[in-house]
Design an enzyme around this catalytic site. Structure first.
Site, PDB file in Angstrom:
ATOM      1  CB  SER A 157      11.941  40.685   6.914  1.00 39.39           C
ATOM      2  OG  SER A 157      12.144  40.136   8.195  1.00 39.39           O
ATOM      3  CG  ASN A 159       4.340  36.663  12.734  1.00 39.55           C
ATOM      4  OD1 ASN A 159       4.602  36.650  13.939  1.00 39.55           O
ATOM      5  ND2 ASN A 159       5.268  36.777  11.809  1.00 39.55           N
ATOM      6  CG  HIS A 194       5.421  37.015  27.367  1.00 37.54           C
ATOM      7  ND1 HIS A 194       5.453  35.656  27.164  1.00 37.54           N
ATOM      8  CD2 HIS A 194       5.602  37.566  26.141  1.00 37.54           C
ATOM      9  CE1 HIS A 194       5.641  35.400  25.880  1.00 37.54           C
ATOM     10  NE2 HIS A 194       5.754  36.541  25.233  1.00 37.54           N
ATOM     11  CB  THR A 195       5.881  42.111  32.539  1.00 39.28           C
ATOM     12  OG1 THR A 195       5.264  42.747  33.659  1.00 39.28           O
ATOM     13  CG2 THR A 195       6.619  43.180  31.738  1.00 39.28           C
ATOM     14  CG  HIS A 217       7.249  37.936  16.234  1.00 37.34           C
ATOM     15  ND1 HIS A 217       6.112  37.226  15.935  1.00 37.34           N
ATOM     16  CD2 HIS A 217       7.533  37.640  17.522  1.00 37.34           C
ATOM     17  CE1 HIS A 217       5.722  36.538  17.001  1.00 37.34           C
ATOM     18  NE2 HIS A 217       6.564  36.784  17.981  1.00 37.34           N
ATOM     19  NE  ARG A 274       3.860  37.916  19.848  1.00 39.09           N
ATOM     20  CZ  ARG A 274       2.892  37.321  19.152  1.00 39.09           C
ATOM     21  NH1 ARG A 274       1.888  38.036  18.675  1.00 39.09           N
ATOM     22  NH2 ARG A 274       2.935  36.025  18.927  1.00 39.09           N
ATOM     23  CD  GLU A 315       9.609  37.694   8.022  1.00 37.25           C
ATOM     24  OE1 GLU A 315       9.547  38.284   9.114  1.00 37.25           O
ATOM     25  OE2 GLU A 315      10.580  37.768   7.250  1.00 37.25           O
ATOM     26  N   PRO A 331       9.656  31.088  18.348  1.00 39.42           N
ATOM     27  CG  PRO A 331      10.125  32.086  20.401  1.00 39.42           C
ATOM     28  CD  PRO A 331      10.217  32.305  18.928  1.00 39.42           C
TER      29      PRO A 331
HETATM   30  C1  HEM Z   1      10.423  32.736  24.688  1.00 36.62           C
HETATM   31  C2  HEM Z   1       9.635  32.422  23.703  1.00 36.62           C
HETATM   32  C3  HEM Z   1       8.351  33.157  23.399  1.00 36.62           C
HETATM   33  C4  HEM Z   1       7.170  32.581  23.081  1.00 36.62           C
HETATM   34  C5  HEM Z   1       6.878  31.089  22.967  1.00 36.62           C
HETATM   35  C6  HEM Z   1       6.225  33.649  22.887  1.00 36.62           C
HETATM   36  C7  HEM Z   1       4.901  33.473  22.543  1.00 36.62           C
HETATM   37  C8  HEM Z   1       3.947  34.456  22.565  1.00 36.62           C
HETATM   38  C9  HEM Z   1       2.539  34.245  22.365  1.00 36.62           C
HETATM   39  C10 HEM Z   1       1.886  32.916  22.032  1.00 36.62           C
HETATM   40  C11 HEM Z   1       1.925  35.435  22.520  1.00 36.62           C
HETATM   41  C12 HEM Z   1       0.426  35.718  22.414  1.00 36.62           C
HETATM   42  C13 HEM Z   1       0.050  35.914  20.963  1.00 36.62           C
HETATM   43  C14 HEM Z   1      -1.434  35.848  20.736  1.00 36.62           C
HETATM   44  O1  HEM Z   1      -2.112  35.094  21.456  1.00 36.62           O
HETATM   45  O2  HEM Z   1      -1.931  36.533  19.816  1.00 36.62           O
HETATM   46  C15 HEM Z   1       2.929  36.405  22.814  1.00 36.62           C
HETATM   47  C16 HEM Z   1       2.692  37.742  23.026  1.00 36.62           C
HETATM   48  C17 HEM Z   1       3.668  38.670  23.261  1.00 36.62           C
HETATM   49  N1  HEM Z   1       5.030  38.446  23.201  1.00 36.62           N
HETATM   50 FE1  HEM Z   1       5.924  36.655  23.192  1.00 36.62          FE
HETATM   51  N2  HEM Z   1       6.850  34.844  23.092  1.00 36.62           N
HETATM   52  C18 HEM Z   1       8.150  34.599  23.395  1.00 36.62           C
HETATM   53  C19 HEM Z   1       9.135  35.542  23.632  1.00 36.62           C
HETATM   54  C20 HEM Z   1       8.932  36.896  23.529  1.00 36.62           C
HETATM   55  C21 HEM Z   1       9.983  37.893  23.506  1.00 36.62           C
HETATM   56  C22 HEM Z   1      11.477  37.576  23.524  1.00 36.62           C
HETATM   57  C23 HEM Z   1       9.378  39.105  23.421  1.00 36.62           C
HETATM   58  C24 HEM Z   1       9.998  40.492  23.340  1.00 36.62           C
HETATM   59  C25 HEM Z   1      11.218  40.809  23.692  1.00 36.62           C
HETATM   60  C26 HEM Z   1       7.962  38.877  23.433  1.00 36.62           C
HETATM   61  C27 HEM Z   1       7.000  39.851  23.445  1.00 36.62           C
HETATM   62  C28 HEM Z   1       5.644  39.621  23.461  1.00 36.62           C
HETATM   63  C29 HEM Z   1       4.658  40.645  23.747  1.00 36.62           C
HETATM   64  C30 HEM Z   1       4.971  42.068  24.165  1.00 36.62           C
HETATM   65  C31 HEM Z   1       3.408  40.047  23.594  1.00 36.62           C
HETATM   66  C32 HEM Z   1       2.036  40.732  23.730  1.00 36.62           C
HETATM   67  C33 HEM Z   1       1.659  41.333  22.380  1.00 36.62           C
HETATM   68  C34 HEM Z   1       0.317  42.049  22.377  1.00 36.62           C
HETATM   69  O3  HEM Z   1      -0.401  42.076  23.365  1.00 36.62           O
HETATM   70  O4  HEM Z   1      -0.013  42.590  21.277  1.00 36.62           O
HETATM   71  N3  HEM Z   1       7.730  37.531  23.458  1.00 36.62           N
HETATM   72  N4  HEM Z   1       4.159  35.794  22.823  1.00 36.62           N
END
Ligand code: HEM
Length: 330
Positions: free
Chosen positions: A89, A107, A206-207, A69, A65, A101, A176
């Site tokens: 950055s 973030n 998100h898997t 970002h 993530r 950021e 996003p």
């Molecule tokens: C499509 C739009 C996306 C939205 C709206 C989004 C939003 C979010 C949100 C809200 C979380 C949880 C954060 C929290 O509650 O602290 C999250 C976690 C995460 N996102 Fe996304 N995300 C998006 C796309 C992506 C992409 C493109 C990637 C990587 C290629 C990604 C990778 C991750 C990962 C791996 C987590 C888990 C992080 C952790 O457990 O520390 N996301 N995302």
């Protein structure tokens, strides 16, 4: 020229410039960039990432993530008003000259893994001082994190340089939101030169990883879904518990597999924005394809990561190679 038409033409000029800059920059990246200057760079990063993920499997998600970002935010090319950049950055702490950021809405209290990146950087500096950029370390660490948890291996193109500034406002505007609908998501990724297929494949990140209650409460209580409501409501009450965590793929929370997409078909997407990918729209077919063939998902994810990793990179003499990822060289 009418204001709307003028605005549209400015937007399209920006889009064309963005694509040109992205294409030019990726043409300058190379798989062999550190072969002569730091032959041990990739192995050093890989062993540090593997160790960190073994200690804490969620760290794989967090590193992935961080890279996303990073790539979606930066304004190094301010004169073009372009918001581009896998330029490290996101790693910069606030200074007297700019607010970084890390304090932005998506973030703050959410991004993690900065200590792991600092430690990787220290290990890489020990073998090759002032040679390997933080932006490249993030790109390689993200790949290694995904692969450690089951993703397909792919070659990371290298040669990114680090920014000397960061943008709080662009982090707020360009990352996003969970409230996004499908067309917002498609547009947001298109603005970065990424296709709808890239967007769906990358969302498959998100898997692995977890989300805080504050990011799924309104879906849990306000939208029809097949979420495991009793368990999730205990984790995420109507008020309080904002920071309580739930996996976005409860079936296999730390495996980089297709189960996230299977969950979407079952209307079990934890985030509103994730469920948008399977909500009767244009991306339903792709979600079905990924849910039935994990190999296709992994291959498309790897290709999309390479494209995302080329967004608005700094190369050549642009920017710098930071010695410490959290601050600009003095
Ligand atoms: C499509 C739009 C996306 C939205 C709206 C989004 C939003 C979010 C949100 C809200 C979380 C949880 C954060 C929290 O509650 O602290 C999250 C976690 C995460 N996102 Fe996304 N995300 C998006 C796309 C992506 C992409 C493109 C990637 C990587 C290629 C990604 C990778 C991750 C990962 C791996 C987590 C888990 C992080 C952790 O457990 O520390 N996301 N995302």
């Amino acid at each position: 020229m009418a204001a709307a038409a003028f605005f549209a033409s400015v937007v399209s000029v920006r889009a064309v410039l963005l694509l040109c800059v992205a294409a030019a920059a990726s043409a300058q990246l190379s798989a062999t960039f550190y072969d002569a200057s730091c032959p041990r760079a990739l192995a050093t990063i890989r062993s540090a990432v593997t160790a960190a993920v073994r200690r804490d499997p969620r760290m794989g998600a967090s590193l992935l993530r961080l890279f996303f970002h990073d790539c979606f935010v930066q304004a190094s090319l301010r004169f073009f008003l372009l918001s581009v950049g896998c330029d490290g950055s996101v790693l910069l702490a606030d200074t007297a000259n700019f607010t970084g950021e890390q304090g932005s809405f998506p973030n703050k209290g959410s991004l993690r893994g900065f200590d792991v990146v600092d430690s990787i950087k220290a290990q890489v500096e020990a073998v090759c001082p002032r040679t390997v950029s933080c932006a490249d370390i993030l790109a390689v660490a993200a790949r290694d994190a995904a692969v450690t948890l089951g993703g397909s291996p792919y070659t990371v193109l290298l040669g990114r340089r680090d920014s000397t500034t960061a943008s709080l406002s662009l982090a707020n505007s360009d990352l996003p939101s969970t409230t996004a609908n499908l067309s917002d998501l498609i547009t947001g990724f298109a603005r970065k030169g990424l296709s709808t297929t890239d967007m769906v494949a990358l969302s498959g990140a998100h898997t692995i990883g977890q989300a805080q209650c504050t990011n799924f409460r309104s879906r849990l209580y306000g939208e029809s879904n097949n979420l495991n409501a009793a368990a999730l409501r205990a984790t995420c009450p109507q008020s309080g518990g904002d920071g309580n965590l739930a996996p976005m793929d409860p079936a296999t929370p730390t495996a980089f597999d297709k189960a996230f997409f299977t969950g979407l078909i079952q209307q079990r997407g934890l985030l509103h924005s994730d469920q948008q990918l399977f909500s009767g729209g244009a991306t339903d077919a792709l979600v079905r394809a990924y849910a039935s063939n994990g190999g296709t998902f992994r291959t498309d994810f790897a290709a999309a990561m390479v494209r995302m990793g080329s967004i608005g990179v700094l190369t050549g003499n642009q920017g710098q190679v930071r010695v410490a990822c959290s601050r600009v060289n003095s």
